[in-house]
Scaffold this motif. Sequence first.
Motif, PDB file in Angstrom:
ATOM      1  N   MET B   1     -21.437 -47.526  44.189  1.00 35.16           N
ATOM      2  CA  MET B   1     -20.839 -48.791  43.752  1.00 35.16           C
ATOM      3  C   MET B   1     -21.355 -49.952  44.603  1.00 35.16           C
ATOM      4  SD  MET B   1     -16.875 -49.764  43.249  1.00 35.16           S
ATOM      5  CE  MET B   1     -16.510 -48.466  42.114  1.00 35.16           C
ATOM      6  N   GLU B   2     -21.650 -51.077  43.978  1.00 41.68           N
ATOM      7  CA  GLU B   2     -22.182 -52.207  44.752  1.00 41.68           C
ATOM      8  C   GLU B   2     -21.072 -53.166  45.156  1.00 41.68           C
ATOM      9  OE1 GLU B   2     -25.548 -54.010  43.125  1.00 41.68           O
ATOM     10  OE2 GLU B   2     -26.509 -52.119  42.605  1.00 41.68           O
ATOM     11  N   ASP B   3     -21.203 -53.680  46.362  1.00 41.76           N
ATOM     12  CA  ASP B   3     -20.152 -54.550  46.887  1.00 41.76           C
ATOM     13  C   ASP B   3     -20.341 -56.009  46.528  1.00 41.76           C
ATOM     14  OD1 ASP B   3     -18.490 -52.804  48.000  1.00 41.76           O
ATOM     15  OD2 ASP B   3     -19.300 -52.962  50.044  1.00 41.76           O
ATOM     16  N   ASN B   4     -21.616 -56.391  46.424  1.00 41.31           N
ATOM     17  CA  ASN B   4     -21.810 -57.827  46.270  1.00 41.31           C
ATOM     18  C   ASN B   4     -21.595 -58.271  44.836  1.00 41.31           C
ATOM     19  OD1 ASN B   4     -23.907 -56.157  46.081  1.00 41.31           O
ATOM     20  ND2 ASN B   4     -25.467 -57.614  46.754  1.00 41.31           N
ATOM     21  N   TYR B   5     -20.681 -59.204  44.732  1.00 43.24           N
ATOM     22  CA  TYR B   5     -20.353 -59.734  43.418  1.00 43.24           C
ATOM     23  C   TYR B   5     -20.760 -61.204  43.413  1.00 43.24           C
ATOM     24  CZ  TYR B   5     -16.411 -60.879  46.415  1.00 43.24           C
ATOM     25  OH  TYR B   5     -15.648 -61.303  47.459  1.00 43.24           O
ATOM     26  N   ILE B   6     -20.856 -61.753  42.239  1.00 39.05           N
ATOM     27  CA  ILE B   6     -21.011 -63.207  42.188  1.00 39.05           C
ATOM     28  C   ILE B   6     -19.683 -63.806  41.773  1.00 39.05           C
ATOM     29  CG2 ILE B   6     -23.501 -63.212  41.744  1.00 39.05           C
ATOM     30  CD1 ILE B   6     -22.831 -63.815  38.824  1.00 39.05           C
ATOM     31  N   GLU B   7     -19.444 -64.975  42.274  1.00 37.19           N
ATOM     32  CA  GLU B   7     -18.195 -65.665  41.977  1.00 37.19           C
ATOM     33  C   GLU B   7     -18.474 -66.821  41.046  1.00 37.19           C
ATOM     34  OE1 GLU B   7     -15.219 -65.227  45.752  1.00 37.19           O
ATOM     35  OE2 GLU B   7     -16.072 -67.194  45.368  1.00 37.19           O
ATOM     36  N   ILE B   8     -17.645 -66.969  40.037  1.00 30.98           N
ATOM     37  CA  ILE B   8     -17.706 -68.129  39.156  1.00 30.98           C
ATOM     38  C   ILE B   8     -16.383 -68.841  39.318  1.00 30.98           C
ATOM     39  CG2 ILE B   8     -18.008 -68.937  36.774  1.00 30.98           C
ATOM     40  CD1 ILE B   8     -20.357 -67.393  37.359  1.00 30.98           C
ATOM     41  N   ALA B   9     -16.441 -70.083  39.781  1.00 30.89           N
ATOM     42  CA  ALA B   9     -15.174 -70.770  40.053  1.00 30.89           C
ATOM     43  C   ALA B   9     -15.249 -72.203  39.597  1.00 30.89           C
ATOM     44  CB  ALA B   9     -14.869 -70.723  41.543  1.00 30.89           C
ATOM     45  N   ASN B  10     -14.138 -72.745  39.151  1.00 28.67           N
ATOM     46  CA  ASN B  10     -14.011 -74.187  38.995  1.00 28.67           C
ATOM     47  C   ASN B  10     -12.619 -74.558  39.470  1.00 28.67           C
ATOM     48  OD1 ASN B  10     -12.285 -73.569  36.881  1.00 28.67           O
ATOM     49  ND2 ASN B  10     -13.692 -74.247  35.272  1.00 28.67           N
ATOM     50  N   GLU B  11     -12.177 -75.786  39.201  1.00 27.57           N
ATOM     51  CA  GLU B  11     -10.893 -76.175  39.761  1.00 27.57           C
ATOM     52  C   GLU B  11      -9.720 -75.435  39.111  1.00 27.57           C
ATOM     53  OE1 GLU B  11     -11.039 -80.385  37.532  1.00 27.57           O
ATOM     54  OE2 GLU B  11      -9.229 -80.038  38.684  1.00 27.57           O
ATOM     55  N   PHE B  12      -9.973 -74.765  37.989  1.00 27.61           N
ATOM     56  CA  PHE B  12      -8.874 -74.131  37.265  1.00 27.61           C
ATOM     57  C   PHE B  12      -8.715 -72.646  37.585  1.00 27.61           C
ATOM     58  CE2 PHE B  12     -10.686 -77.547  34.661  1.00 27.61           C
ATOM     59  CZ  PHE B  12      -9.615 -78.429  34.715  1.00 27.61           C
ATOM     60  N   SER B  13      -9.802 -71.989  37.919  1.00 25.94           N
ATOM     61  CA  SER B  13      -9.676 -70.555  38.171  1.00 25.94           C
ATOM     62  C   SER B  13     -10.906 -70.006  38.883  1.00 25.94           C
ATOM     63  CB  SER B  13      -9.465 -69.792  36.862  1.00 25.94           C
ATOM     64  OG  SER B  13     -10.607 -69.924  36.060  1.00 25.94           O
ATOM     65  N   LYS B  19     -21.905 -55.643  39.080  1.00 28.48           N
ATOM     66  CA  LYS B  19     -22.326 -54.459  38.341  1.00 28.48           C
ATOM     67  C   LYS B  19     -21.741 -53.244  39.044  1.00 28.48           C
ATOM     68  CE  LYS B  19     -26.810 -53.179  38.049  1.00 28.48           C
ATOM     69  NZ  LYS B  19     -28.196 -53.366  37.583  1.00 28.48           N
ATOM     70  N   VAL B  20     -21.146 -52.372  38.255  1.00 20.40           N
ATOM     71  CA  VAL B  20     -20.538 -51.167  38.824  1.00 20.40           C
ATOM     72  C   VAL B  20     -21.275 -49.956  38.260  1.00 20.40           C
ATOM     73  CG1 VAL B  20     -18.442 -49.771  38.826  1.00 20.40           C
ATOM     74  CG2 VAL B  20     -18.288 -52.243  39.109  1.00 20.40           C
ATOM     75  N   LYS B  21     -21.696 -49.070  39.172  1.00 22.72           N
ATOM     76  CA  LYS B  21     -22.422 -47.879  38.704  1.00 22.72           C
ATOM     77  C   LYS B  21     -21.479 -46.681  38.697  1.00 22.72           C
ATOM     78  CE  LYS B  21     -27.202 -48.880  39.749  1.00 22.72           C
ATOM     79  NZ  LYS B  21     -27.641 -49.706  40.901  1.00 22.72           N
ATOM     80  N   THR B  22     -21.503 -45.939  37.629  1.00 19.03           N
ATOM     81  CA  THR B  22     -20.838 -44.636  37.650  1.00 19.03           C
ATOM     82  C   THR B  22     -21.948 -43.604  37.786  1.00 19.03           C
ATOM     83  OG1 THR B  22     -21.012 -44.091  35.305  1.00 19.03           O
ATOM     84  CG2 THR B  22     -19.227 -45.581  35.954  1.00 19.03           C
ATOM     85  N   ARG B  23     -21.592 -42.366  37.932  1.00 19.47           N
ATOM     86  CA  ARG B  23     -22.604 -41.309  38.035  1.00 19.47           C
ATOM     87  C   ARG B  23     -23.546 -41.343  36.839  1.00 19.47           C
ATOM     88  NH1 ARG B  23     -22.322 -35.230  39.747  1.00 19.47           N
ATOM     89  NH2 ARG B  23     -23.752 -34.348  38.200  1.00 19.47           N
ATOM     90  N   ASN B  24     -22.968 -41.760  35.686  1.00 16.07           N
ATOM     91  CA  ASN B  24     -23.750 -41.613  34.464  1.00 16.07           C
ATOM     92  C   ASN B  24     -24.137 -42.927  33.781  1.00 16.07           C
ATOM     93  OD1 ASN B  24     -23.462 -38.919  34.905  1.00 16.07           O
ATOM     94  ND2 ASN B  24     -21.701 -38.735  33.537  1.00 16.07           N
ATOM     95  N   GLY B  25     -23.875 -44.018  34.433  1.00 17.49           N
ATOM     96  CA  GLY B  25     -24.258 -45.275  33.784  1.00 17.49           C
ATOM     97  C   GLY B  25     -23.611 -46.478  34.436  1.00 17.49           C
ATOM     98  N   LEU B  40     -13.664 -53.613  32.852  1.00  4.36           N
ATOM     99  CA  LEU B  40     -15.006 -53.033  32.964  1.00  4.36           C
ATOM    100  C   LEU B  40     -15.636 -53.020  31.575  1.00  4.36           C
ATOM    101  CD1 LEU B  40     -14.112 -50.067  35.314  1.00  4.36           C
ATOM    102  CD2 LEU B  40     -15.848 -51.793  35.820  1.00  4.36           C
ATOM    103  N   LEU B  41     -16.747 -53.707  31.431  1.00 11.79           N
ATOM    104  CA  LEU B  41     -17.347 -53.827  30.105  1.00 11.79           C
ATOM    105  C   LEU B  41     -18.658 -53.046  30.032  1.00 11.79           C
ATOM    106  CD1 LEU B  41     -16.813 -57.670  29.605  1.00 11.79           C
ATOM    107  CD2 LEU B  41     -15.420 -55.811  28.674  1.00 11.79           C
TER     108      LEU B  41
END
Lengths: 461, 72
Positions: B1-13, B19-25, B40-41
């Motif tokens: 599993m990867e730790d680094n995420y990107i953040e999307i922020a504005n004044e409202f939220s 990206k999250v890896k499972t054993r199979n995808g 998780l999409l």
Amino acid sequence: MIEADLSAIVNDINQGWIPANIYSDEGIFELEKERVFGNTWMFLAHESEIPEPGDYVLRRILDDSFIVVRDDTGQVRVLFNMCLHRGMQVCRAEVGNASFFRCPYHAWTYKNTGQLNGVPHHKDAYGGNKGLRKEEMSLLTPPSVDSYNGMIFANLDEDAPSLDEYLGGFKFFLDFYTRQSEAGLEVNGPQRWRIKANWKIGAENFSGDTYHTPHTHQSVVEIQLFREPKASKRKLGALYFSDIGGGTTYHLPPGNFDEKVAYVGYPESVIESMKRTFSPEQRAMISEAGFMPSAATLFPNLSFVHNWPQINEDGLVVPFISIRLWQPISATETEVYSWFAVDKQAPDWYKEASYKAYLMCFGSSGMFEQDDVENWTSITTVAKGQLAKKLKLFNRMGVDKEGELLHEPIKDWPGPGRAFTGFGEYNQRSLLRLWGQYMLGNDPVRAKGFTSTPMSPNRAE
Amino acid sequence: MEDNYIEIANEFSLARVRKVKTRNGERLEISAPKQESKILLDPLELESLTWQTSELFAELLTQPFGPETEYV
Ligand code: FES
Ligand SMILES: [Fe+2]
């Protein structure tokens, strides 16, 4: 402010005498808020500040905050930034990009069209649509919104004359700053800062004060940032005024249109596009009459400056355009908004050089700016005094004791309105007369009376 | 599993995406730390997002803080 006092003040102003305390009196300012700023077209933003869907900027008309936003369909909208629920300010970031705005107080959520979209516990709290039909609720918009050359204006008066009617003959001059090509402007900024000066002083200065340049800005000439403003040269320029605004020009050395525009430093591609977008009369003002627009003011508080300093040791001259708004905070304080503006189609090297020229001259770091503001804060400060209430400032340059003009207006002036060469306070008087008419509640745009207001009842300035 | 995420922020939220890896995808994780919610999409779900209009999101945001559960 008693109405009798006000009509005495306006009467003085119409004769070319300015009661000094109009630059410091809070009572006058209260009245200006309603009668001047409540009834005129106020500049909010340029479309290039919000190019993409969802882009927005916050702008004010004095105490009213507006979200100027391009909605998801690309339409530009001006939304009153006050929540329909308990009145919280919905957006607080100065700039942003969002499809939805969620109010910080109770989270009512609006689409970027202003339409109310989400209400927490809609059913429990309001019985759903029985108590609150979201489709019927939208953030307010100012009564009138319109744009010209990408400049977005709003008017708080629902009976206001149209923007087109309001701009009138001044459009002819506005084009020089805002339509140098089909693509129009792109703006950068605004830089904002506050000065302890009344808003009218900057507006007047930019409308017609060629008389101050050689003195106030002497140091700018001494360090060779600017080659023009020797007093003898400055007075050869024209002072023009048409309907709701006016400005100054420099007089250029002989040459055709291309040569004159190249003299102030425009690159060839911009000269070519100017030839396409300017009308024959607009081109004639530069080529035949030889006048290149410099500063200008559109009543009440929007100014422009166009200038061409030397930006390096080799003497490279590059022009720049700045749009500036004198946003009143109180009678004695103004927030200055300063945008750098450049033609969208201009080459990149030119945009950069022009930006440098702007930064050297105007904006918070600009040398002209610092010279000017020292004068303006000083005027405002001394205007607070007791004796200042008795002083009427002499605003009669260019007319004699009887109010007769010292010089005839320029014959064959290619543009609308009238214009003079030589030093004169024609424009400052015109601007303050407009102010007087709004203050008395007479809309001069409707009355169409502004160009013929006489200096004294039987004189014909 | 990867730790680094990107953040999307504005004044409202604020939302975090990684990206999250499972054993199979792989899947895309979107989380809203303030709402303590996450989804998780898979690629097909993501693909389907590209043909949604803002009307779908308007519909989702009729509840500005997510599903409103009744008190018991
Ligand atoms: S004041 Fe905006 S949601 Fe209550
Ligand atoms: Fe100046």
